[in-house]
Scaffold this motif. Structure first.
Motif, PDB file in Angstrom:
ATOM      1  N   ALA A  13      -2.957 -81.909 -15.680  1.00  0.00           N
ATOM      2  CA  ALA A  13      -3.527 -82.722 -14.510  1.00  0.00           C
ATOM      3  C   ALA A  13      -3.626 -83.888 -15.399  1.00  0.00           C
ATOM      4  N   GLN A  14      -3.091 -84.488 -16.292  1.00  0.00           N
ATOM      5  CA  GLN A  14      -2.552 -85.443 -16.963  1.00  0.00           C
ATOM      6  C   GLN A  14      -1.196 -85.383 -16.550  1.00  0.00           C
ATOM      7  N   TYR A  15      -0.261 -84.896 -17.381  1.00  0.00           N
ATOM      8  CA  TYR A  15       1.366 -85.041 -16.821  1.00  0.00           C
ATOM      9  C   TYR A  15       1.706 -85.434 -15.488  1.00  0.00           C
ATOM     10  N   THR A  16       0.788 -84.700 -14.185  1.00  0.00           N
ATOM     11  CA  THR A  16       0.974 -85.011 -13.232  1.00  0.00           C
ATOM     12  C   THR A  16       1.120 -86.302 -12.101  1.00  0.00           C
ATOM     13  N   LYS A  17      -0.231 -87.331 -13.254  1.00  0.00           N
ATOM     14  CA  LYS A  17      -0.768 -88.556 -12.984  1.00  0.00           C
ATOM     15  C   LYS A  17       0.507 -88.917 -13.499  1.00  0.00           C
ATOM     16  N   VAL A  18       1.182 -88.954 -14.713  1.00  0.00           N
ATOM     17  CA  VAL A  18       1.988 -89.205 -15.560  1.00  0.00           C
ATOM     18  C   VAL A  18       3.396 -89.459 -14.490  1.00  0.00           C
ATOM     19  N   ARG A  19       4.099 -88.512 -13.988  1.00  0.00           N
ATOM     20  CA  ARG A  19       5.131 -88.180 -13.311  1.00  0.00           C
ATOM     21  C   ARG A  19       5.025 -89.020 -12.363  1.00  0.00           C
ATOM     22  N   LEU A  20       3.559 -89.079 -11.119  1.00  0.00           N
ATOM     23  CA  LEU A  20       3.569 -89.367 -10.384  1.00  0.00           C
ATOM     24  C   LEU A  20       3.566 -91.021  -9.980  1.00  0.00           C
ATOM     25  N   ALA A  21       3.855 -91.209 -11.413  1.00  0.00           N
ATOM     26  CA  ALA A  21       3.353 -93.237 -12.279  1.00  0.00           C
ATOM     27  C   ALA A  21       4.654 -93.650 -11.304  1.00  0.00           C
ATOM     28  N   LYS A  23       7.205 -93.140  -8.824  1.00  0.00           N
ATOM     29  CA  LYS A  23       7.615 -92.445  -7.827  1.00  0.00           C
ATOM     30  C   LYS A  23       8.834 -92.433  -7.636  1.00  0.00           C
ATOM     31  N   ALA A  24       9.305 -93.602  -7.639  1.00  0.00           N
ATOM     32  CA  ALA A  24      11.267 -93.159  -7.746  1.00  0.00           C
ATOM     33  C   ALA A  24      12.150 -92.534  -8.579  1.00  0.00           C
ATOM     34  N   ASP A  25      11.491 -91.999  -9.495  1.00  0.00           N
ATOM     35  CA  ASP A  25      11.984 -91.009 -10.908  1.00  0.00           C
ATOM     36  C   ASP A  25      11.275 -89.377 -10.062  1.00  0.00           C
ATOM     37  N   PHE A  26      10.700 -89.364  -9.494  1.00  0.00           N
ATOM     38  CA  PHE A  26      10.265 -88.284  -9.723  1.00  0.00           C
ATOM     39  C   PHE A  26      10.670 -87.614  -8.220  1.00  0.00           C
ATOM     40  N   LEU A  27      11.020 -88.795  -7.279  1.00  0.00           N
ATOM     41  CA  LEU A  27      11.607 -88.122  -5.755  1.00  0.00           C
ATOM     42  C   LEU A  27      13.217 -87.914  -6.173  1.00  0.00           C
ATOM     43  N   ILE A  28      14.001 -88.434  -7.289  1.00  0.00           N
ATOM     44  CA  ILE A  28      15.460 -88.048  -7.827  1.00  0.00           C
ATOM     45  C   ILE A  28      14.821 -86.951  -8.551  1.00  0.00           C
ATOM     46  N   ALA A  29      14.321 -85.973  -9.211  1.00  0.00           N
ATOM     47  CA  ALA A  29      14.436 -85.916  -9.934  1.00  0.00           C
ATOM     48  C   ALA A  29      13.844 -84.207  -8.887  1.00  0.00           C
ATOM     49  N   PHE A  30      12.921 -84.382  -8.372  1.00  0.00           N
ATOM     50  CA  PHE A  30      13.216 -83.626  -7.060  1.00  0.00           C
ATOM     51  C   PHE A  30      14.660 -83.338  -6.423  1.00  0.00           C
ATOM     52  N   PHE A  31      14.784 -84.498  -6.100  1.00  0.00           N
ATOM     53  CA  PHE A  31      15.614 -83.848  -4.986  1.00  0.00           C
ATOM     54  C   PHE A  31      17.426 -83.055  -5.374  1.00  0.00           C
ATOM     55  N   SER A  32      17.508 -83.419  -6.945  1.00  0.00           N
ATOM     56  CA  SER A  32      18.405 -83.618  -7.882  1.00  0.00           C
ATOM     57  C   SER A  32      18.684 -81.804  -8.441  1.00  0.00           C
ATOM     58  N   SER A  33      17.216 -81.510  -8.304  1.00  0.00           N
ATOM     59  CA  SER A  33      16.541 -80.266  -8.296  1.00  0.00           C
ATOM     60  C   SER A  33      17.450 -79.545  -7.927  1.00  0.00           C
ATOM     61  N   MET A  34      17.058 -79.849  -6.193  1.00  0.00           N
ATOM     62  CA  MET A  34      17.247 -79.303  -5.106  1.00  0.00           C
ATOM     63  C   MET A  34      18.564 -78.514  -5.232  1.00  0.00           C
ATOM     64  N   ALA A  35      19.458 -80.245  -5.383  1.00  0.00           N
ATOM     65  CA  ALA A  35      21.030 -79.916  -5.347  1.00  0.00           C
ATOM     66  C   ALA A  35      21.011 -78.684  -6.063  1.00  0.00           C
ATOM     67  N   ALA A  36      20.883 -78.557  -7.752  1.00  0.00           N
ATOM     68  CA  ALA A  36      20.846 -78.031  -8.379  1.00  0.00           C
ATOM     69  C   ALA A  36      20.980 -76.554  -8.046  1.00  0.00           C
ATOM     70  N   THR A  37      19.697 -76.415  -7.083  1.00  0.00           N
ATOM     71  CA  THR A  37      19.431 -75.000  -6.726  1.00  0.00           C
ATOM     72  C   THR A  37      20.502 -74.525  -5.389  1.00  0.00           C
ATOM     73  N   VAL A  38      20.996 -75.707  -4.394  1.00  0.00           N
ATOM     74  CA  VAL A  38      21.450 -75.078  -3.815  1.00  0.00           C
ATOM     75  C   VAL A  38      22.634 -74.845  -4.138  1.00  0.00           C
ATOM     76  N   LEU A  39      23.552 -75.405  -4.708  1.00  0.00           N
ATOM     77  CA  LEU A  39      24.621 -75.991  -5.698  1.00  0.00           C
ATOM     78  C   LEU A  39      24.623 -74.265  -6.022  1.00  0.00           C
ATOM     79  N   GLY A  40      23.551 -73.585  -6.694  1.00  0.00           N
ATOM     80  CA  GLY A  40      24.066 -72.172  -7.697  1.00  0.00           C
ATOM     81  C   GLY A  40      24.152 -71.176  -6.775  1.00  0.00           C
ATOM     82  N   PHE A  41      23.791 -71.326  -4.767  1.00  0.00           N
ATOM     83  CA  PHE A  41      23.523 -70.555  -4.463  1.00  0.00           C
ATOM     84  C   PHE A  41      25.430 -70.517  -3.730  1.00  0.00           C
ATOM     85  N   GLY A  42      26.022 -71.400  -3.921  1.00  0.00           N
ATOM     86  CA  GLY A  42      27.152 -72.149  -3.645  1.00  0.00           C
ATOM     87  C   GLY A  42      28.580 -71.133  -3.999  1.00  0.00           C
TER      88      GLY A  42
END
Lengths: 263, 285
Positions: A13-21, A23-42
């Motif tokens: 819970a504590q770390y989730t709060k830290v990350r969501l504080a 927001k932009a950083d978390f969103l970028i991390a999320f989308f880059s993680s998504m991109a990495a996964t999709v590229l892995g299938f490439g």
């Protein structure tokens, strides 16, 4: 045990709060993680546009294997964040002192201090790919199979974690900044192809030295109805247990060996 | 020593001596990179083993792929094995960690030390990475190449001319990778953590540089898009040159485009740096 569970929830819970504080950083991390996964299938996707089968493995089977491997990997990625910088941050900078001072298991603290939340998307993506592949192959899972599936995911995540804990513990003896973690991390990929395409040496390496085959390939053989690997499939929990035991022993030895930098 | 800045302030010197001072300064950063790598030389022994395992694994993956066909998109198995093997060999040279270094500088609050140096930060990082690459050339690239050429039937360059052009092309690959990594690294100044970004870049470069498979294996639409991006100039283009798949005019065009991308990417990195470093929070220190 109960105390550790409560602590885990607090940590999470504590770390989730830290990350969501941030927001932009978390969103970028999320989308880059998504991109990495999709590229892995490439690689697999492009490859199968050129060839009909990989040995006697069909496109759907290889995709199933690849998708399945994402699920334990996702769980592992969520908790493995601290392991990457462990040597750098905890040993060289001496932050491990703080961990030792607290009345909680050291390993527990190091693993659950940080969570890579965005990696949960890998679990979801993996589940989606596995479901689609099962549909396309007209395979249905029985009730027992759901149990096996969950068990195999858990074992896979444990195997990944055990391997990287052992590698991380090496930094108690050798204070190398980069070490051997990144190359082994790249080897994760090699367990995502049918092990039958490799020669005996690489099969042996991926089964018994760095047992990534037991985290991805052998578990999937059961669901794909390839019974030649039944023995290996049933050995998965044994390998997971064995390697986690080894990991705990190595880590504890390492902690004893730790000498503070004095900061 | 801020030699370039001091020389610039004095103003009265001949341009040629100014240039030599400037060169000496960045050569010094190169030397630092070389010496830093020397401190971790043990890592390169494991590096040779790692590269050998990688290429062995890809050997078997591709062998399984070629079981059903003798030629895919004009690559027979021997060409493809060379494409993959030599592709990884050159990767051991052109690869660098500028993005990660910048991220660490920011994380540990040491960025201030970079900012007070009266030098071009981008060139400083590139020069340091170059020193490291030269070190790796001797301790990683050369031994890995030796082992791989002994174990696997890799082809030599198509001709002496192609071999020469290939070497030039690989040097430009280094600059392209360095420039891209610097661009990614600058994001560390504004974002809390660029770990995710670095991971995405890793997979992007693996696939789109042509390291994993030739770009010509992709569907036409993707090939057209990739031709407008810098990534295929990192690995695909040097390997086409090596295998002799480009004629003289194609070769000249390829190298000119590599130069073009080096210039564009360095300019982007430079602009991003001056934009990001205007508003920097130094953590603790």
């Amino acid at each position: 045990m109960k105390r550790h569970l409560r602590l885990f929830l607090r940590y999470f819970a504590q770390y989730t709060k830290v990350r969501l504080a941030y927001k932009a950083d978390f969103l970028i991390a999320f989308f880059s993680s998504m991109a990495a996964t999709v590229l892995g299938f490439g690689f697999v996707l492009v490859l199968f546009s050129k060839i009909p089968r990989l040995q006697d493995w069909s496109f759907n089977e290889v995709m199933f294997l690849y998708g399945f491997s994402l699920i334990p990997l996702g769980f592992f990625n969520v908790v493995s964040w601290n392991l990457y910088d462990f040597g750098e941050l905890y040993i060289i900078e001496g932050r491990f002192d703080r961990v030792l001072l607290r009345p909680v298991d050291t390993l527990f603290q190091v693993i659950f201090e940080k969570f890579r939340l965005e990696s949960l998307q890998e679990v979801v993506t993996g589940l989606a790919v596995v479901t689609i592949c099962l549909r396309r192959m007209h395979l249905a899972l029985g009730v027992a199979d759901y149990f096996w599936f969950a068990l195999m995911v858990a074992c896979g995540a444990v195997i990944y974690l055990a391997v990287f804990l052992i590698l991380t513990a090496v930094s108690f003896w050798f204070e190398d900044r980069v070490g051997i973690v990144p190359p082994v991390f790249n080897m994760l990929n090699f367990g995502r192809y049918p092990l039958t395409i490799y020669n005996v040496f690489i099969q042996f390496l991926l089964s018994w030295i760095i047992p990534f085959g037991f985290a991805s390939f052998y578990p999937t053989t059961h669901f794909l109805g390839r019974n030649t690997f039944a023995v290996y499939f049933h050995l998965v929990p044994v390998v997971a247990a064995g390697f986690s035991l080894l990991a705990i022993v190595v880590c504890n030895r390492g902690v004893v060996n730790y000498s503070s930098t004095g900061t | 020593m801020p030699a370039a800045a001091v020389a610039g302030a004095r103003g009265g010197e001949r341009p040629s001596s100014l240039f030599w001072r400037w060169l000496r300064l960045y050569l010094e950063f190169g030397r630092v990179g070389f010496v830093n790598a020397l401190a971790y030389r043990l890592r390169y022994v494991t590096g040779i083993v790692t590269y050998f395992i990688y290429i062995s694994v890809y050997y078997f993956i591709w062998k399984a792929i070629y079981e059903h066909s003798t030629s895919i998109e004009g690559f027979d198995f021997s060409h493809l094995l060379t494409y993959i093997g030599v592709g990884w060999i050159i990767r051991s040279f052109y690869f660098n960690n500028i993005d990660q270094e910048l991220a660490y500088q920011v994380m540990e609050g040491r960025l201030a030390m970079d900012l007070i140096k009266p030098v071009n930060i981008q060139l400083m990082y590139v020069a340091r990475a170059a020193g490291e690459s030269i070190f790796r050339l001797v301790l990683l690239t050369a031994p890995t190449a030796l082992v791989l050429f002994l174990v696997y039937p890799l082809r030599p360059p198509a001709s002496v001319r192609h071999g020469g052009a290939f070497l030039v092309s690989v040097l430009l690959s280094f600059l392209i990778v360095a420039a891209i990594n610097f661009v990614v690294g600058t994001f560390a100044l504004r974002l809390q953590s660029i770990l995710g970004l670095m991971r995405a870049k890793f997979f992007l470069l693996e696939l789109l540089s042509g390291l994993l498979l030739p770009i010509s294996f992709f569907p036409q639409v993707f090939q057209k898009i990739f031709a407008l991006l810098p990534f295929e100039y990192i690995s695909y283009v040097p390997m086409l040159i090596y295998l002799g798949k480009l004629d003289d005019s194609g070769l000249a065009r390829a190298i000119a485009l590599q130069f073009f991308w080096v210039a564009v990417l360095l300019a982007i990195g430079n602009a991003l740096w001056s934009w990001s470093s205007r508003k920097v929070t130094i953590q603790g220190g």
